[in-house]
Design an enzyme around this catalytic site. Sequence first.
Site, PDB file in Angstrom:
ATOM      1  CG  LEU A 135     -21.250   5.893  10.961  1.00 33.60           C
ATOM      2  CD1 LEU A 135     -22.736   6.168  11.162  1.00 33.60           C
ATOM      3  CD2 LEU A 135     -20.447   6.520  12.107  1.00 33.60           C
ATOM      4  CE  LYS A 138      -1.027  13.589   9.793  1.00 40.05           C
ATOM      5  NZ  LYS A 138      -1.714  12.344   9.704  1.00 40.05           N
ATOM      6  CB  ILE A 166       3.361  13.853  -8.423  1.00 45.03           C
ATOM      7  CG1 ILE A 166       3.367  15.382  -8.468  1.00 45.03           C
ATOM      8  CG2 ILE A 166       3.827  13.393  -7.057  1.00 45.03           C
ATOM      9  CD1 ILE A 166       4.741  16.028  -8.424  1.00 45.03           C
ATOM     10  N   GLY A 167       3.585  11.117 -10.499  1.00 45.12           N
ATOM     11  CA  GLY A 167       3.701   9.655 -10.558  1.00 45.12           C
ATOM     12  C   GLY A 167       2.449   8.949 -11.015  1.00 45.12           C
ATOM     13  CB  SER A 168      -0.665   8.035  -9.414  1.00 45.42           C
ATOM     14  OG  SER A 168      -1.050   9.210  -8.754  1.00 45.42           O
ATOM     15  CB  CYS A 204       1.498  15.709   0.312  1.00 48.08           C
ATOM     16  SG  CYS A 204       1.649  14.228  -0.653  1.00 48.08           S
ATOM     17  CG  HIS A 230      -5.952  18.073  -3.226  1.00 42.30           C
ATOM     18  ND1 HIS A 230      -4.810  18.836  -3.288  1.00 42.30           N
ATOM     19  CD2 HIS A 230      -5.591  16.896  -2.678  1.00 42.30           C
ATOM     20  CE1 HIS A 230      -3.806  18.143  -2.778  1.00 42.30           C
ATOM     21  NE2 HIS A 230      -4.253  16.965  -2.401  1.00 42.30           N
TER      22      HIS A 230
HETATM   23  N1  GLN Z   1       3.848   9.011  -6.523  1.00 40.20           N
HETATM   24  C1  GLN Z   1       2.640   9.095  -5.782  1.00 40.20           C
HETATM   25  C2  GLN Z   1       1.490   9.435  -6.690  1.00 40.20           C
HETATM   26  O1  GLN Z   1       1.691  10.106  -7.640  1.00 40.20           O
HETATM   27  C3  GLN Z   1       2.743  10.163  -4.720  1.00 40.20           C
HETATM   28  C4  GLN Z   1       1.471  10.285  -3.940  1.00 40.20           C
HETATM   29  C5  GLN Z   1       1.545  11.191  -2.742  1.00 40.20           C
HETATM   30  O2  GLN Z   1       2.444  11.968  -2.602  1.00 40.20           O
HETATM   31  N2  GLN Z   1       0.595  11.107  -1.850  1.00 40.20           N
HETATM   32  O3  GLN Z   1       0.364   9.057  -6.453  1.00 40.20           O
HETATM   33 ZN    ZN Z   2       1.685  14.447  -2.803  1.00 41.76          ZN
END
Ligand code: GLN
Ligand code: ZN
Length: 755
Positions: A18, A109, A432-434, A644, A695
């Site tokens: 699907l 959710k 935040i990291g990525s 998050c 986002h």
């Molecule tokens: N350190 C992760 C990133 O930056 C955190 C991701 C998240 O909080 N969902 O992707």
């Molecule tokens: Zn996050």
Amino acid sequence: MSKNYIVGFPRIGEQRELKKALESFWSGKTEFSEVEKVAGELKARHWNYQKDAGVDFIASNDFSLYDNMLDTAIMLGAIPKRFRDLDGKEQYFAMARGDKDRVAMEMTKWFNTNYHYIVPELSLTDVYGLNATKLINEYKEAKELGIKTKINIIGPLTFLGLSKRVDRGDTYELFGKILPIYEELLTQIAQLDDDITVQIDEPIFVKDNQTATLSLIKPTYEKLANVSENIKIVVTTYFEHSNEATKVLLHTPSWGLGLDFLYGEDNKESLELISNSDKVLIAGVVDGRNIWKNNIQNTVNLLEEISAVVSKDNIIVGSSCSLLHVPFTLKYEEKMDSELKNWLSYAVEKLDEVVLVSKIFAGDTLSSSEEQLLADNKDANNSRATSSKIHNSDVQNRVESIEKIERDGAFEDRIKTQRDILGYEDLATTTIGSFPQTPEVRKSRRDFKKGELSKEQYEKDMKDYIDDCIAFQEDCGIEVLVHGEPERNDMVEYFGEQLDGYGFSQNGWVQSYGSRCVKPPFIYGDISRPNPMTVDWITYAQSKTDRIMKGMLTGPVTILNWSFVRDDKPRDEVSKQIAVALSDEINDLQEAGIKIIQVDEAAFKEGYPLREAKIKYYESWSVRDFKIAVSTSWEKTQIHTHMCYSEFNDIIRTIEAMDADVISIETARSGNELLKIFKEVGYKQEVGPGVYDIHSPRIPSVEEIVTQIKHLLEVLPKEQLWINPDCGLKTRKWEEVKPSLKNMVEAVKLVREEM
Ligand code: GLN
Ligand code: ZN
């Protein structure tokens, strides 16, 4: 004679057919007729799986092209204004996903699962009306295949309870408009056959403090159950007990009650009342939320316990909830270790379990293949109870003996030492990291995994990416750097793959929303860390810059909440094992010279129990385990965490008790409203409220970010604030990330100058 019941079946398809059909249609590659064709085949296949297994109550209308709540909104004619100029599939998918002129409806959710539903938008002035085409067609489709289904619908009280009002106010004010449509629906259903079961899902009944809901149960179900003699109504709840609602439902003319006895063990308290009523009890005893093979003997024992109170003749054996929350079938798990595989059971396998349990419980004679299934089940459970793959006494002893939970030094002292050493300014910038997961990075990781790319080349690719990330961040002027996480496919899977006790499936896809599926890893045994997991990457990155490189880990509670977890040990013990493994990683990182370590708890809030009575316990072990994970950190090592969310009002004290030095959170979309709680309670630690929404592909302007920072400064002093985006940047493109971060740094510069 035994009777058995499946609450609902997954629909995405065992090969995610699907998903593929939808995405191909959305991208314009195929016609909608292709989606319809695939949908028809899937429905038929899913019904046949259940029929062949010997399921008595098989659902129709549990299928959906996107989501059942969305289907329900359409069925009731609850179309938000902005979509009314559309119709048919254009309207349906625009509501789900938005289009260039219209924002999509909100998604959230489904209780405490990882399934997301579309939130209906209601208004007092809207006119509603019935459109039962989908439901009726689905019933007829099954019937043509020789399968008489029960019809699943989402109940009016759950529908209202989970909707939102666009004109402000209580959704229950619309009760008088919505209920008559349900009556009309049942009138139409009654014309389909002279004996039809309708399952009305009311999971909202498992929540606390539902005074308004409770008062509407009687008027609702008295009306609905009296629509036609042709219809038997089963009111179904899951994920927790619904004792308050049960009391009322027993005094309505509904036919049956579906209760979850696994996640709602307290439903047993209602058995006495049920036994004094005329209701049929659909006893949810086969786990619809986990992937372990059922322990048939234990389940039969549970049923015996239930039938010691409620007459056996009035009990139907069922799944604890819809099987939507587990993967399809073990058939395609070709690579999995056979011992592991033998312990598992996905949706298709669970059908046999429900049927077998119901037969044994009823005292039916078993066929030879059923006898075999029972024998295999015993063997599998015995092997799981004793396997050395699962039980590791070294791990158990170490985890039991952990005494150090508190970090060294109080926050007030730690932060002084840290700021001396790290020397960052007020309003320090970080991410935040990525960083963006480019097609090249993904390909390199994939090829390496498949063995098509050498280790040397793979490492070089990752290091090149890290170099680029560092160069960009330095150039841009960010103060605390990250390596960008190119080596991570997923923030849980990456760690799971390196921990002993973790298993992975090849095809264990579960629908998360719409066409999106996730493949959660599973924890089968005691967890330990054979080798450092992140140290090489982070130290490499640190070696390439004079600025501070932040180490990046996923926290114990998030690792747990995004995995299928073994059911032979309490969750808090499993979580503690993960915490201990992470505490070793943190120690290795700081020994290797890493001065700031971020421990992400993206899913901390997701694990909250549905019932208040259980929250204290959850908080006690989840906070404990975050603290154990960071307990090895020195005073001078700065611990960050990231969540998050932005809604911390109920849990701010709990967050504070986690004792991280800095927390980054998601606030860009709420201005400074949600930050106020931090001030109100005199929150001590440093906070990095996201200053722009990651986002969206939109690039925020300098001015906009300046305004956002000033808003933050109205609430918290500059000494307490960090400046960062809302979340990780991995889903964005470099073209979006670069200007956005430049603007962020520029905005901080302007604000600092003004101060
Ligand atoms: N350190 C992760 C990133 O930056 C955190 C991701 C998240 O909080 N969902 O992707
Ligand atoms: Zn996050």
